[in-house]
Design a protein around this motif. Sequence first.
Motif, PDB file in Angstrom:
ATOM      1  N   GLU A 390       0.853  -1.221  -0.182  1.00 34.90           N
ATOM      2  CA  GLU A 390       0.004   0.033   0.037  1.00 34.90           C
ATOM      3  C   GLU A 390       0.928   1.130   0.081  1.00 34.90           C
ATOM      4  O   GLU A 390       0.502   2.280  -0.425  1.00 34.90           O
ATOM      5  CB  GLU A 390      -0.971   0.146   1.333  1.00 34.90           C
ATOM      6  CG  GLU A 390      -1.989   1.170   1.362  1.00 34.90           C
ATOM      7  CD  GLU A 390      -2.974   0.813   2.348  1.00 34.90           C
ATOM      8  OE1 GLU A 390      -4.058   0.814   2.342  1.00 34.90           O
ATOM      9  OE2 GLU A 390      -2.319   1.025   3.663  1.00 34.90           O
ATOM     10  N   ARG A 400      -0.985  -4.143   3.111  1.00 34.27           N
ATOM     11  CA  ARG A 400      -2.440  -4.267   3.366  1.00 34.27           C
ATOM     12  C   ARG A 400      -2.713  -5.735   3.408  1.00 34.27           C
ATOM     13  O   ARG A 400      -3.047  -6.441   2.249  1.00 34.27           O
ATOM     14  CB  ARG A 400      -3.297  -3.484   2.453  1.00 34.27           C
ATOM     15  CG  ARG A 400      -4.896  -3.439   2.927  1.00 34.27           C
ATOM     16  CD  ARG A 400      -5.717  -2.543   2.132  1.00 34.27           C
ATOM     17  NE  ARG A 400      -5.510  -3.164   0.759  1.00 34.27           N
ATOM     18  CZ  ARG A 400      -5.261  -2.777  -0.552  1.00 34.27           C
ATOM     19  NH1 ARG A 400      -4.396  -1.587  -0.220  1.00 34.27           N
ATOM     20  NH2 ARG A 400      -5.612  -3.309  -1.576  1.00 34.27           N
ATOM     21  N   TRP A 402      -5.158  -9.085   3.669  1.00 30.97           N
ATOM     22  CA  TRP A 402      -6.369  -9.242   2.832  1.00 30.97           C
ATOM     23  C   TRP A 402      -7.815  -9.153   4.014  1.00 30.97           C
ATOM     24  O   TRP A 402      -8.591  -8.783   3.664  1.00 30.97           O
ATOM     25  CB  TRP A 402      -6.473 -10.888   2.731  1.00 30.97           C
ATOM     26  CG  TRP A 402      -6.165 -11.838   3.675  1.00 30.97           C
ATOM     27  CD1 TRP A 402      -5.082 -12.285   4.171  1.00 30.97           C
ATOM     28  CD2 TRP A 402      -7.695 -12.397   4.585  1.00 30.97           C
ATOM     29  NE1 TRP A 402      -5.492 -13.271   5.306  1.00 30.97           N
ATOM     30  CE2 TRP A 402      -6.824 -13.359   5.432  1.00 30.97           C
ATOM     31  CE3 TRP A 402      -9.034 -12.477   4.449  1.00 30.97           C
ATOM     32  CZ2 TRP A 402      -7.658 -14.033   6.509  1.00 30.97           C
ATOM     33  CZ3 TRP A 402      -9.441 -13.081   5.326  1.00 30.97           C
ATOM     34  CH2 TRP A 402      -9.048 -13.757   6.290  1.00 30.97           C
ATOM     35  N   ASP A 403      -7.384  -9.236   5.156  1.00 31.79           N
ATOM     36  CA  ASP A 403      -8.292  -8.854   6.192  1.00 31.79           C
ATOM     37  C   ASP A 403      -8.449  -7.302   6.773  1.00 31.79           C
ATOM     38  O   ASP A 403      -8.810  -7.142   7.921  1.00 31.79           O
ATOM     39  CB  ASP A 403      -8.387  -9.909   7.409  1.00 31.79           C
ATOM     40  CG  ASP A 403      -6.838  -9.830   8.286  1.00 31.79           C
ATOM     41  OD1 ASP A 403      -6.134  -9.018   7.690  1.00 31.79           O
ATOM     42  OD2 ASP A 403      -6.584 -10.476   9.134  1.00 31.79           O
ATOM     43  N   GLN A 404      -7.862  -6.599   5.883  1.00 34.09           N
ATOM     44  CA  GLN A 404      -7.858  -5.119   6.134  1.00 34.09           C
ATOM     45  C   GLN A 404      -6.837  -4.658   7.095  1.00 34.09           C
ATOM     46  O   GLN A 404      -6.790  -3.662   7.858  1.00 34.09           O
ATOM     47  CB  GLN A 404      -9.266  -4.512   6.429  1.00 34.09           C
ATOM     48  CG  GLN A 404     -10.171  -4.848   5.485  1.00 34.09           C
ATOM     49  CD  GLN A 404      -9.608  -4.318   4.064  1.00 34.09           C
ATOM     50  OE1 GLN A 404      -9.382  -3.221   3.763  1.00 34.09           O
ATOM     51  NE2 GLN A 404      -9.925  -5.071   2.840  1.00 34.09           N
ATOM     52  N   ARG A 405      -6.031  -5.747   7.710  1.00 37.52           N
ATOM     53  CA  ARG A 405      -4.905  -5.337   8.646  1.00 37.52           C
ATOM     54  C   ARG A 405      -3.750  -4.626   7.943  1.00 37.52           C
ATOM     55  O   ARG A 405      -3.678  -4.734   6.955  1.00 37.52           O
ATOM     56  CB  ARG A 405      -4.344  -6.655   9.566  1.00 37.52           C
ATOM     57  CG  ARG A 405      -5.385  -7.035  10.831  1.00 37.52           C
ATOM     58  CD  ARG A 405      -4.748  -8.194  11.216  1.00 37.52           C
ATOM     59  NE  ARG A 405      -4.726  -9.324  10.480  1.00 37.52           N
ATOM     60  CZ  ARG A 405      -3.423  -9.962  10.547  1.00 37.52           C
ATOM     61  NH1 ARG A 405      -2.531  -9.765  11.186  1.00 37.52           N
ATOM     62  NH2 ARG A 405      -3.587 -11.183   9.575  1.00 37.52           N
ATOM     63  N   ARG A 406      -3.010  -3.874   8.719  1.00 40.42           N
ATOM     64  CA  ARG A 406      -1.867  -3.303   8.073  1.00 40.42           C
ATOM     65  C   ARG A 406      -0.465  -3.567   8.553  1.00 40.42           C
ATOM     66  O   ARG A 406      -0.580  -3.622   9.901  1.00 40.42           O
ATOM     67  CB  ARG A 406      -1.775  -1.697   8.257  1.00 40.42           C
ATOM     68  CG  ARG A 406      -3.144  -1.088   7.657  1.00 40.42           C
ATOM     69  CD  ARG A 406      -3.038  -1.185   5.950  1.00 40.42           C
ATOM     70  NE  ARG A 406      -4.183  -0.411   5.314  1.00 40.42           N
ATOM     71  CZ  ARG A 406      -5.244  -0.689   5.084  1.00 40.42           C
ATOM     72  NH1 ARG A 406      -5.839  -1.852   5.612  1.00 40.42           N
ATOM     73  NH2 ARG A 406      -6.236   0.028   4.562  1.00 40.42           N
TER      74      ARG A 406
END
Length: 545
Positions: A390, A400, A402-406
Amino acid sequence: MKHRAPRTLTALLLLWTALVGLPAVALNPGLGQVPQDLDRQSPRATAQGFLDAVHRGDYPRAAHHLYLDFLPASEQATKGPQLARRLKFVLDRELSIDMSALSKTPEADAANARFDSLGAIALKGESVPIRLQRVTVDGTPTWVFAEATVKMVDPLFDEYGPLLTETLPSFFFDRTFVGLEPWQWLGLVVTLLGAWILSYLLEKLLLATAMRVARWTNISWDDQLVGAGRGPLRLPFFSGLLALGTSFLLLPPKLRLLSERVSYSLVIIAVAWFILRFLRVSEAFVQSRVASEAGNKPRARSLRTQLAVLRAVFEVATYVIAAALLLMQFEVVRNVGVSLLASAGIAGLVIGLAAQKSISTLLAGIQLSITQPVSIGDQVLVENEFGTVEEITLTYVVLRIWDQRRMVIPITQFLDKPFQNWSKGSPEMMGTVILQVDYMADIDALRAELDRILANEGKNLWDGRVKTLVVFDVMDKTLTVRALVSAANSDKLGDLRFLVRERMVLFLRARPQWLPTVRSESRPAQGPASKDGESATAGAPEPRA
């Protein structure tokens, strides 16, 4: 003979007075009592005391530093402060006095003990010397501004003094507030407001003209660049107008120096501000041009990464250079820099060792932008975590998940350790689906089911390149079947694998005999032999579960 001796003594006394500058009466009697703390014993003390007094607005005190005996005593109290005020403006504007060059002793220059020069000011093609003169007051050597210098104050003021102050009411120039007279404060307010308004109007006029010219071209970059000048362009105009306006106010040296430094600082800030905007506008323009090219997404991601890192490098360089130029205005910083120059090698070595990790990280960021093992938008597998790149900075990469964690990863991770880049090269990918089936499973039927799934439910996910189903491994109780499928990118591949796995499980559930079963077999124990030589359990069936 009795009358000739006093006459001779008087003549000698007058001759001595003319030679050493000793007045016959007290100095400046019309000014009244001399302040007890007044120091006029050396040229430096007189010059410094005069400047301190006039910059505080204490013109009556400053008048004691002038030689006024050529004026009638009745006029000295009114004319003296006026001459002191006028001389202040002349000196502030035309002569920079170097206090270190003036003597600190009453004797001053042995070659010319009566005078000490502060410099000279040009007046109508001639040079007017500004000098201090030594006189003797009550037997004490006293230094004041010379009579010839004081007599030239009015002509010098008419040439170099402020234009309108003499026409204003006396309230505007008969006292000072914080070193400035009321007319100077009023002029400063008018200058600030006028400079801001005029700079705003000049900026709008210049930007409107530049925008009309920019619209003649077919590209949008110059239009955006003109828009980026809104704000940074106003500061140089304001700086120039401020410097021009304050030049007419005849500010004291310290305030004039402050005004010059403010103007210089505003120009530096404006240039740095515009460079930062130029970098952002240029980056956005190049990215939009590359992104508009069809079928060039890998190049767009690669270029986006390079531009992001290079912009960060240039921004840091701009901040550092601008800060250095701002600090170099101050003598303290320059002196410190010169004094540390001799030990720069050792200091650089110490700083380099202390910041080795930080410097290596910055260099790794630059190396990453050049070699580009990973770019913004790439899908990578790092530390068993799959995600999309990202953001890339000089020190870290933001992934990023797949489960929107960074996931924040040090940039050296991508140079020192292996990782998987699923977007490197062609975006097409292949994936596998592993199944465990019984030995009795019909492999051809499984292949037919895979064809049916890809032709129906998975037709929007499968790219039509690869579809195979093979027996991948043979184990003691089951068969390992591997289905290999392809998709246009990793996102579709993931969904396709999920779909194939789900449909194949439903297909096997409808045929339970193909599902793996647990078998256990046992052999009969060997009993005592019978008379015919056969075992007692011969012919018995084998139990099977």
